[in-house]
Design a protein around this motif. Structure first.
Motif, PDB file in Angstrom:
ATOM      1  N   UNK A   1      -3.302  -3.062  -8.203  1.00  0.00           N
ATOM      2  CA  UNK A   1      -4.168  -1.944  -7.538  1.00  0.00           C
ATOM      3  C   UNK A   1      -4.442  -2.254  -6.227  1.00  0.00           C
ATOM      4  N   UNK A   2      -4.347  -1.298  -5.397  1.00  0.00           N
ATOM      5  CA  UNK A   2      -4.435  -1.287  -4.182  1.00  0.00           C
ATOM      6  C   UNK A   2      -6.109  -1.064  -3.903  1.00  0.00           C
ATOM      7  N   UNK A   3      -6.555  -1.790  -2.985  1.00  0.00           N
ATOM      8  CA  UNK A   3      -8.115  -1.857  -2.781  1.00  0.00           C
ATOM      9  C   UNK A   3      -8.545  -0.508  -2.427  1.00  0.00           C
ATOM     10  N   UNK A   4      -7.927   0.120  -1.718  1.00  0.00           N
ATOM     11  CA  UNK A   4      -8.765   1.495  -1.196  1.00  0.00           C
ATOM     12  C   UNK A   4      -8.725   2.469  -2.432  1.00  0.00           C
ATOM     13  N   UNK A   5      -7.956   2.370  -3.593  1.00  0.00           N
ATOM     14  CA  UNK A   5      -8.164   3.020  -4.901  1.00  0.00           C
ATOM     15  C   UNK A   5      -9.636   2.796  -5.597  1.00  0.00           C
ATOM     16  N   UNK A   6     -10.035   1.575  -5.177  1.00  0.00           N
ATOM     17  CA  UNK A   6     -11.506   1.638  -5.790  1.00  0.00           C
ATOM     18  C   UNK A   6     -12.402   2.384  -5.026  1.00  0.00           C
ATOM     19  N   UNK A   7     -12.188   3.241  -3.817  1.00  0.00           N
ATOM     20  CA  UNK A   7     -13.395   3.556  -3.325  1.00  0.00           C
ATOM     21  C   UNK A   7     -12.974   5.266  -3.309  1.00  0.00           C
ATOM     22  N   UNK A   8     -11.962   5.635  -4.193  1.00  0.00           N
ATOM     23  CA  UNK A   8     -11.494   7.256  -4.253  1.00  0.00           C
ATOM     24  C   UNK A   8     -12.456   7.959  -4.929  1.00  0.00           C
TER      25      UNK A   8
END
Length: 239
Positions: A1-8
């Motif tokens: 999972x790409x890190x940025x997806x945790x902040x979506x």
């Protein structure tokens, strides 16, 4: 999972993808909100940029002032002090940024904070007499930038003021631009800056203003750091 997806969650995709490390991660929020860091990011020009921004407020109506999105540093508390007893309205899509802004407001009643996406503001038409955009536009993709400018025009009252502090137009002669390593680093960290550099901001602003039966007239413009940054003021009136 790409890190940025945790902040979506609840965030615009571009914000989470490209700026999670700068605005959404709690540890980075703590890190970047230090004066030496902010000044380094702006190549030593932060104090001058903020002072000139505050000077422009001498000539604006402080009845209802909006800071459109939060910023690091001392701008928010200085705006609060400048416009009191009127409260400062501030909106941002990121709760972590709103919490940071609230921590700088004393008393709490001096700041009215709301969580909104700047592209789709929940305010009524003609809600504000002055709106401040401090280094926001260059961080937006083209479509988002147009939406934000449109909403800014919609929510500014007749006779209102728009105060923009930003990168200047394409700085071809500036050493930070023609020296490839600094240009490469800057545009890597700011992926939408190159498009912004090539825009005629006054023209684009008036395209959006026309949608709301308004026009934006340039009343003040100051170049800073050999035309690398600018502080620009527009008066908004009905067409």
């Amino acid at each position: 999972m790409k890190i940025y997806k945790r902040f979506l969650d609840g965030m615009p995709e571009y914000l989470a993808r490209y700026y999670w490390w700068a605005y959404l991660w709690q540890k980075s929020v703590w890190f970047f909100d230090h004066q030496p860091i902010i000044n380094a990011i702006l190549f030593g020009q932060y104090k001058k940029l903020m002072q000139l921004t505050m000077q422009q407020l001498e000539h604006t109506d402080h009845t209802r002032v909006l800071q459109l999105t939060c910023v690091y540093g001392m701008l928010t508390p200085k705006l609060i002090e400048k416009i009191k007893p009127s409260p400062l309205h501030i909106t941002d899509v990121a709760p972590v940024q709103l919490r940071l802004a609230a921590s700088k407001a004393a008393p709490a009643s001096s700041l009215i904070k709301t969580r909104m996406n700047a592209e789709y503001l929940g305010y009524k038409d003609n809600s504000f007499t002055t709106t401040i955009l401090f280094f926001l536009l260059h961080e937006l993709p083209i479509e988002a930038r147009e939406n934000v400018l449109s909403e800014t025009m919609r929510t500014l009252s007749d006779g209102g003021t728009l105060l923009l502090t930003e990168y200047a137009e394409l700085p071809k002669k500036h050493f930070l631009y023609w020296f490839f390593p600094t240009r490469w680093i800057t545009t890597k960290l700011e992926p939408f800056l190159n498009d912004f550099w090539h825009e005629n901001l006054t023209k684009k602003l008036n395209i959006q203003a026309a949608k709301h039966g308004k026009q934006a007239s340039l009343i003040s413009h100051t170049d800073i750091f050999s035309k690398f940054y600018r502080v620009t003021t527009y008066k908004i009136n009905k067409r």
